[in-house]
Enzyme design. Structure first.
Site, PDB file in Angstrom:
ATOM      1  N   ASP A  49     -17.542  33.165  56.672  1.00 39.64           N
ATOM      2  CA  ASP A  49     -16.172  32.642  56.636  1.00 39.64           C
ATOM      3  C   ASP A  49     -16.179  31.124  56.595  1.00 39.64           C
ATOM      4  O   ASP A  49     -16.884  30.482  57.384  1.00 39.64           O
ATOM      5  CB  ASP A  49     -15.421  33.066  57.902  1.00 39.64           C
ATOM      6  CG  ASP A  49     -14.518  34.262  57.679  1.00 39.64           C
ATOM      7  OD1 ASP A  49     -14.200  34.576  56.511  1.00 39.64           O
ATOM      8  OD2 ASP A  49     -14.124  34.891  58.684  1.00 39.64           O
TER       9      ASP A  49
ATOM     10  N   ASP B 137     -14.984  34.166  61.182  1.00 35.56           N
ATOM     11  CA  ASP B 137     -14.543  33.105  62.095  1.00 35.56           C
ATOM     12  C   ASP B 137     -13.915  33.724  63.347  1.00 35.56           C
ATOM     13  O   ASP B 137     -13.523  33.008  64.273  1.00 35.56           O
ATOM     14  CB  ASP B 137     -13.606  32.110  61.405  1.00 35.56           C
ATOM     15  CG  ASP B 137     -12.367  32.748  60.837  1.00 35.56           C
ATOM     16  OD1 ASP B 137     -12.234  33.988  60.904  1.00 35.56           O
ATOM     17  OD2 ASP B 137     -11.506  32.012  60.312  1.00 35.56           O
TER      18      ASP B 137
ATOM     19  N   LYS C  20     -16.263  33.352  52.400  1.00 35.47           N
ATOM     20  CA  LYS C  20     -14.939  33.977  52.356  1.00 35.47           C
ATOM     21  C   LYS C  20     -13.887  32.930  52.722  1.00 35.47           C
ATOM     22  O   LYS C  20     -14.080  32.161  53.662  1.00 35.47           O
ATOM     23  CB  LYS C  20     -14.867  35.178  53.299  1.00 35.47           C
ATOM     24  CG  LYS C  20     -13.467  35.810  53.360  1.00 35.47           C
ATOM     25  CD  LYS C  20     -13.466  37.190  53.980  1.00 35.47           C
ATOM     26  CE  LYS C  20     -13.488  37.224  55.477  1.00 35.47           C
ATOM     27  NZ  LYS C  20     -12.328  36.562  56.135  1.00 35.47           N
TER      28      LYS C  20
ATOM     29  N   GLU D 274      -9.516  32.393  53.206  1.00 37.20           N
ATOM     30  CA  GLU D 274      -8.234  33.073  53.380  1.00 37.20           C
ATOM     31  C   GLU D 274      -7.169  32.433  52.492  1.00 37.20           C
ATOM     32  O   GLU D 274      -6.981  31.218  52.518  1.00 37.20           O
ATOM     33  CB  GLU D 274      -7.778  32.975  54.845  1.00 37.20           C
ATOM     34  CG  GLU D 274      -8.667  33.736  55.808  1.00 37.20           C
ATOM     35  CD  GLU D 274      -8.172  33.683  57.256  1.00 37.20           C
ATOM     36  OE1 GLU D 274      -7.065  33.150  57.505  1.00 37.20           O
ATOM     37  OE2 GLU D 274      -8.903  34.173  58.130  1.00 37.20           O
TER      38      GLU D 274
ATOM     39  N   GLU E 242      -6.111  42.558  54.932  1.00 38.34           N
ATOM     40  CA  GLU E 242      -5.957  42.788  56.373  1.00 38.34           C
ATOM     41  C   GLU E 242      -4.534  43.171  56.734  1.00 38.34           C
ATOM     42  O   GLU E 242      -3.571  42.497  56.374  1.00 38.34           O
ATOM     43  CB  GLU E 242      -6.374  41.515  57.137  1.00 38.34           C
ATOM     44  CG  GLU E 242      -6.288  41.699  58.643  1.00 38.34           C
ATOM     45  CD  GLU E 242      -7.027  40.626  59.450  1.00 38.34           C
ATOM     46  OE1 GLU E 242      -7.757  39.805  58.853  1.00 38.34           O
ATOM     47  OE2 GLU E 242      -6.880  40.625  60.687  1.00 38.34           O
TER      48      GLU E 242
END
Ligand code: KIV
Length: 271
Positions: free
Chosen positions: A90, A51, A120, A122, A189
């Site tokens: 994403d 993204d 994916k 988050e 990350e």
């Protein structure tokens, strides 16, 4: 390692085998057909339709504005260019945090309409219901912990995460919860290298780092950053393999000059 060469298409099983064999996994972002083809031909294992397209393709300040339809458009272009790499897409901000049913139907749209091979998301325990429901449909899920850019307005800054013990402990617990739920890999990350190493040793699924040091199972970078197309982003973790901003700019300057001088096209370039 031999695990790389023999595969026709990288799958989540191949990635698992790579971790077990100690073979490092390479991952880059990609957003369009032409770039995906180059990345794939270069032998990358995973292309992430990140993204971060919101930043590098659309010019937004954060990843929040990009929509599900826009992610599907980018992902379908990448899928057409990638013959070998696993393509992970994403899920954009707002497409999975509301409730798990919505998350599943949005993940299904991504898989059906883009042809991507996984999604994916988050977050950790707070989105575990969504992850579990998506997995029930047979959709591979990659987790993403540490600095999660979709929560930038909660963090208020892009500095290194989990430096304090409490957050570090929570991060390890989240990584274990994602593994237990069935995620096939996790992106970590911008966290301390020591903590990332501990996470990689605590789970059997591959840990792919960005700004997380070298003691993890693989690395990911944003393609525009590592090629130096984006010349305004220079964090410590970034290695620049080119300065395409300058190279592209000077090529375009030459073209402009040639057109203005009437030098292009010449006789040989005309019918
Ligand atoms: O969107 C993205 O590019 C990402 C990578 C930074 C991992 O999530």
């Amino acid at each position: 390692m031999s695990v790389h060469k023999e595969v026709k298409r990288v799958t989540t099983n191949v990635l698992k085998e790579m971790k077990a064999a100690g073979a490092k996994i390479s991952m880059l972002t990609g957003y369009d057909f032409s770039m995906a083809k180059i990345i794939d031909d270069a032998g990358i294992d995973i292309i992430l339709v990140g993204d971060s397209a919101s930043n590098v393709m659309a010019g937004h300040e954060t990843t929040l504005p990009i929509t599900l339809d826009q992610m599907i458009y980018h992902a379908s272009s990448v899928v057409r260019g990638a013959k070998r790499a696993l393509v992970v897409v994403d899920m954009p901000f707002g497409s999975y945090q509301g409730n798990s049913k919505e998350a599943l139907s949005n993940a299904i749209r991504i898989m059906k309409e883009s042809g991507g091979h996984g999604v994916k998301l988050e977050g950790g325990s707070e989105i575990i219901e969504s992850i579990k429901r998506i997995l029930t449909a047979g959709i591979p899920v990659m987790g993403h912990l540490g600095l999660t850019p979709q929560s930038i307005y909660k963090f208020g800054t892009y500095v290194v995460r989990a430096k304090e013990e409490e957050e570090a402990i929570r991060l390890i617990e989240d990584a274990k919860a994602l593994e237990e739920a069935g995620c096939f890999a996790i992106v970590l990350e911008k966290i301390p290298a020591k903590l990332a190493k501990k996470v990689a040793e605590s789970v059997s699924i591959p840990i792919i780092g960005i700004g997380a040091g070298g003691h993890v199972d693989g690395q990911v970078l944003v393609i525009h950053d590592m090629l130096g197309i984006n010349n305004e982003f220079n964090p410590r973790f970034l290695r620049k393999y080119n300065n395409l901003y300058e190279q592209m700019k000077s090529s375009i300057e030459k073209y402009v000059e040639d057109v203005r001088r009437g030098d292009f096209p010449n006789e040989k370039e005309s019918y």
